[in-house]
Scaffold this motif. Structure first.
Motif, PDB file in Angstrom:
ATOM      1  N   GLY A 103       0.829  -1.202   0.000  1.00 31.00           N
ATOM      2  CA  GLY A 103       0.000   0.000   0.000  1.00 31.00           C
ATOM      3  C   GLY A 103       0.851   1.235   0.000  1.00 31.00           C
ATOM      4  O   GLY A 103       1.983   1.224   0.474  1.00 31.00           O
ATOM      5  N   GLY A 105       0.143   5.097   1.099  1.00 30.21           N
ATOM      6  CA  GLY A 105      -0.801   6.104   1.586  1.00 30.21           C
ATOM      7  C   GLY A 105      -0.254   7.473   1.282  1.00 30.21           C
ATOM      8  O   GLY A 105       0.800   7.617   0.668  1.00 30.21           O
ATOM      9  N   LYS A 106      -0.997   8.468   1.716  1.00 30.35           N
ATOM     10  CA  LYS A 106      -0.531   9.843   1.536  1.00 30.35           C
ATOM     11  C   LYS A 106       0.758  10.057   2.317  1.00 30.35           C
ATOM     12  O   LYS A 106       1.608  10.801   1.919  1.00 30.35           O
ATOM     13  N   GLU A 107       0.830   9.371   3.433  1.00 32.69           N
ATOM     14  CA  GLU A 107       1.925   9.660   4.347  1.00 32.69           C
ATOM     15  C   GLU A 107       2.815   8.481   4.623  1.00 32.69           C
ATOM     16  O   GLU A 107       3.621   8.511   5.536  1.00 32.69           O
ATOM     17  N   SER A 108       2.646   7.394   3.873  1.00 31.76           N
ATOM     18  CA  SER A 108       3.453   6.222   4.212  1.00 31.76           C
ATOM     19  C   SER A 108       3.578   5.234   3.060  1.00 31.76           C
ATOM     20  O   SER A 108       2.823   5.297   2.096  1.00 31.76           O
ATOM     21  N   PRO A 177      -3.974  -3.802  14.911  1.00 36.07           N
ATOM     22  CA  PRO A 177      -2.832  -4.716  14.752  1.00 36.07           C
ATOM     23  C   PRO A 177      -1.929  -4.640  15.982  1.00 36.07           C
ATOM     24  O   PRO A 177      -1.917  -3.616  16.680  1.00 36.07           O
ATOM     25  N   THR A 190       1.704  -6.541  13.254  1.00 35.43           N
ATOM     26  CA  THR A 190       1.164  -7.782  12.690  1.00 35.43           C
ATOM     27  C   THR A 190       0.401  -7.481  11.399  1.00 35.43           C
ATOM     28  O   THR A 190      -0.183  -6.405  11.238  1.00 35.43           O
ATOM     29  N   PRO A 196      -9.509  -3.802   3.274  1.00 33.55           N
ATOM     30  CA  PRO A 196     -10.147  -2.582   3.770  1.00 33.55           C
ATOM     31  C   PRO A 196     -11.625  -2.554   3.376  1.00 33.55           C
ATOM     32  O   PRO A 196     -11.997  -3.131   2.341  1.00 33.55           O
ATOM     33  N   PHE A 233     -10.839   3.218   4.248  1.00 37.69           N
ATOM     34  CA  PHE A 233      -9.469   2.769   3.967  1.00 37.69           C
ATOM     35  C   PHE A 233      -8.799   2.277   5.248  1.00 37.69           C
ATOM     36  O   PHE A 233      -7.896   1.454   5.214  1.00 37.69           O
ATOM     37  N   ILE A 255      -6.882   0.681  11.717  1.00 38.31           N
ATOM     38  CA  ILE A 255      -5.457   0.977  11.498  1.00 38.31           C
ATOM     39  C   ILE A 255      -5.274   2.496  11.346  1.00 38.31           C
ATOM     40  O   ILE A 255      -6.261   3.228  11.265  1.00 38.31           O
TER      41      ILE A 255
END
Ligand code: ATP
Length: 394
Positions: A103, A105-108, A177, A190, A196, A233, A255
Motif C-alpha cells: 500500500g 498512503g498519503k503519508e506512508s 494490529p 502484525t 479494507p 481505507f 489501522i
C-alpha cells in the motif's frame, strides 16, 4: 520514494558506522561536515576509510551532497534513513526479509516483511516529507533552516505517535494490529489478513456492522480518543468463522493512528462528527443503509469520557513520552498535508532542488514489483520474500 533494499547487503560494517554518523550529525547540522562524520564514526582506518564509505553511501543514494554547499558535507536521504531503520529491525530479529509494497498512503509506504520464522508482518514507513515544507514552514518555527531534518523529525514523530497509540489501544483490547517494533520513522506490526472496507461490495447485515463501527467510535471516545480518519481505507474487515463453519462474523480492525486526537482537543467536536459522518456516508452509498437513530453526538460522547473508571488513553500516550510539543508539531504537518492533497507524489520541492543525485545508482525505480535481495544468501519462499541479513555483526 520506494524502499529499495538492493544495496543493503553490500554495505560493510564501516559503511554502517558512517551512515549512523551522518544520522547523528544531522541532529544538529542541516549539512553534516565531513570532519564531523569522521569524528563521530571514529573508524580504525581513519579519514581514508571514512571517505571510502562516504563515496560508497553516496553512490547508492543513502547520503547526498548539496549543490550549494559552502563547505564539504552530507545529509541523510530518505533511503539512508530507511536502511538504518531496517538495519535496526533486522538486528533485533523483527525483520528478516522484505517483500513487496502492499500500500501507499498519503503519508506512508506499507511493505510486507517477514521474520526468520517466515511469519509475515507489516512494515509501515512514514513519509511526512512528501508534503511541501513551504506550507508547514509558514506557521511553524521548528523548521527554521532545518529542511532536511524536518522530514526526519516529522516522520519519526508520526511513527512514535502511531506506535504509542497502537500499544495503548491494544492493551485496552481494541481491535488494532499488534505493534511489534518501532525504529526511527518505521513501525513493524502484525499483518491483518483482511481487506479494507472500501473493497467490500456487500455485507449480509449492514445494520450490524454499522452499529459495531459506531460503538467503536463511542468506545474510543470513552477512553478519551477520536481516531480522526475513521474511513473505509482505515477499517479492515476480517471474516471470522465459527468452529463448525456455520456462521461468519465480520470484525472491523482499525489501522492508521498518527492523526488521533484527544476528546479534549480544541477541534474535537469537528473530528468526532467527521468520523461519524464518514461511516454514515459510506454505508449510505455502498450498502444503501441509513440508520434511523440520530447521532451519535459529540456532547453525549463527551459525558462518557473516563466513565466507569476506564483508562484515558490520551493521557497514557502523553505519559509515554509523546509530548504536547511533539503532538503540536506533528499535527501542523498532518493538517498541512491534508490541505495539500496534490503534493504526495515525491519528496519535498526543496529536497529535489538541493539534492545532487540523491537516488544514486540504486535509484528508486522498479522497487515495487521485484524482489529485494539484501541478505548474503537468498532464500525464496512461496510469498516471494527474500532474506534480509546484515553483515556487520552488530
Ligand atoms: N497491519 C496491516 N495489515 C494489513 N494491511 C495493512 C496493515 N496496515 C496497513 N495496511 C494496508 O495499507 C493501507 C495503507 O495503510 P495506512 O492507512 O496505515 O497508511 P496511510 O499512509 O496512513 O494511508 P492514508 O493516509 O492514505 O490513509 C491500508 O489501507 C491497508 O490496505
Amino acid at each position: 520514494m520506494l524502499l529499495d533494499t538492493k544495496a543493503m547487503r553490500h554495505l560493510t560494517a564501516e559503511d554502517w558506522r558512517v551512515l549512523t554518523a551522518v544520522e547523528m550529525g544531522s541532529k544538529n547540522h542541516e549539512l553534516v561536515p565531513t570532519p564531523l562524520i569522521e569524528k563521530i564514526a571514529r573508524l580504525k582506518g581513519g579519514a581514508s576509510g571514512v571517505h571510502k564509505s562516504i563515496s560508497a553511501l553516496a553512490k547508492v543514494g543513502l547520503i547526498a551532497r548539496m549543490k550549494e554547499a559552502k563547505y564539504d558535507g552530507y545529509r541523510l536521504s530518505y533511503g539512508g534513513l530507511d536502511y538504518l531503520a531496517l538495519h535496526t529491525h533486522a538486528s533485533r530479529k523483527h525483520v528478516y526479509s522484505v517483500g513487496s509494497r502492499v500500500g501507499v498512503g498519503k503519508e506512508s509506504d506499507i511493505m510486507i516483511v517477514a521474520d526468520d520464522q517466515g511469519t509475515q508482518k507489516i512494515l509501515k514507513i512514514h513519509r511526512l516529507g512528501r508534503i511541501s515544507f513551504r506550507t508547514v514552514k509558514t506557521n511553524r518555527d521548528y523548521l527554521k533552516n532545518r529542511q532536511s531534518a524536518s522530514w526526519m523529525y516529522l516522520s519519526r514523530l508520526a511513527a512514535i505517535k502511531e506506535y504509542a497509540f497502537m500499544q495503548a489501544l491494544r492493551e485496552e483490547g481494541f481491535p488494532v494490529p499488534e505493534p511489534i517494533a518501532q525504529s526511527r520513522h518505521t513501525i513493524v506490526m502484525t499483518l491483518i489478513d483482511a481487506p479494507p472496507m472500501r473493497q467490500i461490495s456487500s455485507v449480509p447485515d449492514p445494520a450490524a456492522l454499522y452499529a459495531e463501527l459506531i460503538s467503536l467510535i463511542l468506545r474510543l471516545a470513552k477512553h478519551g480518543l477520536i481516531h480522526g480518519d475513521f474511513n473505509e481505507f482505515n477499517i479492515l474487515i476480517r471474516e471470522d468463522k465459527t468452529d463448525d463453519d456455520s456462521t461468519t462474523t465480520l470484525t472491523p480492525i482499525l489501522i492508521d493512528f498518527p492523526q488521533m486526537v484527544s476528546m479534549d482537543h480544541q477541534n474535537a467536536e469537528m473530528y468526532f462528527d467527521r468520523d461519524v459522518a464518514c461511516v454514515k456516508r459510506f454505508f449510505a452509498r455502498r450498502f444503501h443503509f441509513e440508520s434511523t437513530a440520530p447521532g451519535p453526538f459529540f456532547k453525549d460522547a463527551k459525558k462518557t469520557v473516563g466513565r466507569d473508571g476506564v483508562r484515558r488513553l490520551d493521557a497514557v500516550v502523553e505519559a509515554s513520552g509523546f509530548t504536547k510539543k511533539m503532538a503540536k508539531d506533528l499535527e501542523a504537518a498532518i493538517r498541512a498535508q491534508e490541505a495539500n492533497p496534490k503534493s504526495d507524489a515525491g519528496e519535498s520541492e526543496e529536497d529535489s532542488e538541493e539534492e545532487e543525485d540523491d537516488e544514486g545508482e540504486s535509484g528508486s525505480e522498479g522497487g515495487e514489483e521485484g524482489l529485494q535481495v539484501i541478505g548474503d544468501q537468498v532464500v525464496e519462499n512461496e510469498e516471494g520474500l527474500e532474506k534480509l541479513t546484515i553483515n556487520d555483526g552488530t
